[in-house]
Design an enzyme around this catalytic site. Structure first.
Site, PDB file in Angstrom:
ATOM      1  N   GLY A   1     -48.125  23.370 -11.360  1.00  0.00           N
ATOM      2  CA  GLY A   1     -48.327  22.983 -10.205  1.00  0.00           C
ATOM      3  C   GLY A   1     -47.460  23.159  -8.851  1.00  0.00           C
ATOM      4  O   GLY A   1     -47.830  23.725  -7.888  1.00  0.00           O
TER       5      GLY A   1
ATOM      6  N   ASP B   1     -43.624  20.487 -21.718  1.00  0.00           N
ATOM      7  CA  ASP B   1     -44.607  20.979 -22.388  1.00  0.00           C
ATOM      8  C   ASP B   1     -44.329  22.458 -22.869  1.00  0.00           C
ATOM      9  O   ASP B   1     -45.062  22.932 -23.898  1.00  0.00           O
ATOM     10  CB  ASP B   1     -45.977  21.145 -21.468  1.00  0.00           C
ATOM     11  CG  ASP B   1     -46.370  19.938 -20.975  1.00  0.00           C
ATOM     12  OD1 ASP B   1     -45.704  18.812 -21.500  1.00  0.00           O
ATOM     13  OD2 ASP B   1     -47.053  19.857 -20.013  1.00  0.00           O
TER      14      ASP B   1
HETATM   15  O1  F6P Z   1     -46.416  17.808 -17.994  1.00  0.00           O
HETATM   16  C1  F6P Z   1     -45.572  16.851 -18.551  1.00  0.00           C
HETATM   17  C2  F6P Z   1     -46.432  15.645 -18.795  1.00  0.00           C
HETATM   18  O2  F6P Z   1     -45.467  14.868 -19.471  1.00  0.00           O
HETATM   19  C3  F6P Z   1     -47.717  16.151 -20.023  1.00  0.00           C
HETATM   20  O3  F6P Z   1     -47.310  16.369 -21.276  1.00  0.00           O
HETATM   21  C4  F6P Z   1     -48.454  15.024 -19.802  1.00  0.00           C
HETATM   22  O4  F6P Z   1     -49.881  14.885 -19.928  1.00  0.00           O
HETATM   23  C5  F6P Z   1     -48.254  14.565 -18.293  1.00  0.00           C
HETATM   24  O5  F6P Z   1     -46.997  15.088 -17.818  1.00  0.00           O
HETATM   25  C6  F6P Z   1     -48.354  13.035 -17.996  1.00  0.00           C
HETATM   26  O6  F6P Z   1     -48.364  12.806 -16.774  1.00  0.00           O
HETATM   27  P1  F6P Z   1     -47.888  11.490 -15.883  1.00  0.00           P
HETATM   28  O7  F6P Z   1     -46.561  11.248 -15.729  1.00  0.00           O
HETATM   29  O8  F6P Z   1     -48.797  11.649 -14.480  1.00  0.00           O
HETATM   30  O9  F6P Z   1     -48.840  10.288 -16.769  1.00  0.00           O
END
Ligand code: F6P
Length: 358
Positions: free
Chosen positions: A117, A140
């Site tokens: 993003g 990821d």
């Molecule tokens: O992209 C990294 C990540 O940790 C993903 O594995 C997970 O789905 C997401 O970010 C969680 O996001 P947030 O910190 O907004 O809960």
């Protein structure tokens, strides 16, 4: 007067970000660039700008720290990507405000450390004429054009360590333990973490699973005398005829999560085994980076400073065949790097008896 570059960290934090900042500052300083660190991702570029000078002193002793010393956010005015595949454009007003801040601070280049993003936003800034360099970041490990991102190894280490812990409690109680891990639409964390931690079943988004096959794998283990089982499920995994599990993040946004409970319920119902769920969550993103991530982060920071110095804007640092190179940011975004279901890693896991529930 020294040349100046700006740097920001954007999106979800991950172990190794501070190693990037340290590597960048050291290399840039040697190349006679000053470094300005913007706070809280792109948001630090708005208004009068929120920033601090990143010097050798400020970045000394930070490599082993998790998170990012300049802060980050995955919300705000610069969101260019909502979810896999869906893109929006950063509002012109935000881009112009960023440009004005960079101009006022006499900044000649901007280094964006972020995931898919944030790199989509970086590409839009570059297309708007802002000299930008990208550094890929995500636990990821799902970015196209780089075979590895820092943060991944630390997340995998966390999963493996958690499985080691779950193993002893599962075997003491002869239970099934289901551990839900991150990774969005890619199963890398589940696959590597599961393999390293001795999981018996690994469920990943790339291989649709059948609840009955999962239950059968547990029954088969019982027949062999293995009375406890460890199941790793990636947050983006899907059951046959099922859908992704999501949770509301607030303000109408959703994130993946919740499948662990579903899998545990199905296993308990179908096998009669006592089953517990553990959602690992943000533990995978916190804490000190592994040595691998410290080294990869440092290498990425060094390369980013070199790309700035060579004025090769629009490029993203990339790791290929154990060397750090660069590729156009435009080539790296919008395409997820997923686990090949017929690849060697899945085959290795199957060879040691791991079931994918298919
Ligand atoms: O992209 C990294 C990540 O940790 C993903 O594995 C997970 O789905 C997401 O970010 C969680 O996001 P947030 O910190 O907004 O809960």
């Amino acid at each position: 007067m020294n040349k100046r570059l700006g740097v920001l960290t954007s999106g979800g934090d991950c172990p190794g970000l501070n190693a990037v900042l340290r590597g960048l500052v050291r290399t840039a300083t040697n190349l006679e660039w000053e470094v300005i660190g913007f706070h809280d991702g792109f948001e630090g570029l708005l208004g009068d700008g929120r920033w601090e000078a990143l010097t050798m002193q400020r970045t000394s002793g930070i490599m082993q720290l998790g998170g990012t010393i300049i802060g980050t956010t995955n919300k705000g005015h610069f969101i260019a990507k909502v979810d896999a595949g869906s893109r929006t454009h950063v509002p012109r007003a935000a881009i112009e405000e960023a440009r004005a801040t960079l101009y006022r601070l006499r900044i000649d280049a901007l280094v964006v450390v972020g995931g898919d993003g944030s790199l989509t936003t970086a590409q839009q800034l570059f297309e708007a004429g802002i000299p930008t360099i990208g550094v890929p970041k995500t636990i990821d490990n799902d970015l196209e054009s780089t075979s590895m991102t820092f943060g991944f190894d630390s997340a995998v280490a966390c999963v493996a360590d958690s499985l080691d812990r779950l193993h002893t409690t599962a075997s003491s109680h002869k239970r099934v333990m289901v551990i839900e891990v991150m990774g969005r639409h890619a199963g890398w964390i589940a696959l590597y973490g599961g393999l390293a931690g001795g999981a018996d079943i690994i469920l990943i988004p790339e291989i649709t699973f059948d609840c009955e096959k999962v239950a059968q794998a547990i029954r088969d283990r019982e027949t062999m005398g293995c009375l406890s089982s460890l199941v790793v499920v990636a947050e983006g995994a899907k059951a046959r005829n099922g859908k992704e599990f999501t949770q509301e993040k607030g303000s109408g946004e959703y994130k993946l999560g919740g499948i662990g409970e579903f899998v545990a319920r199905e296993i308990a119902r179908r096998t009669g085994k006592e089953t517990r769920t553990c959602v690992l969550g943000h533990l995978q993103r916190g804490g000190a980076p592994t040595t691998m991530d410290r080294i990869l982060g440092t290498r990425f920071g060094v390369k980013a400073a070199e790309l700035v110095n060579e004025r090769r804007f629009g490029q993203m640092v990339s790791y290929q065949n154990e060397e750090v190179h660069s590729v156009p940011i435009s080539q790296a975004v919008h395409r997820l790097r997923l686990v090949p279901p017929r690849g060697q890693m899945v085959a290795t896991a199957r060879a040691v008896g791991i079931s994918f529930g298919d």
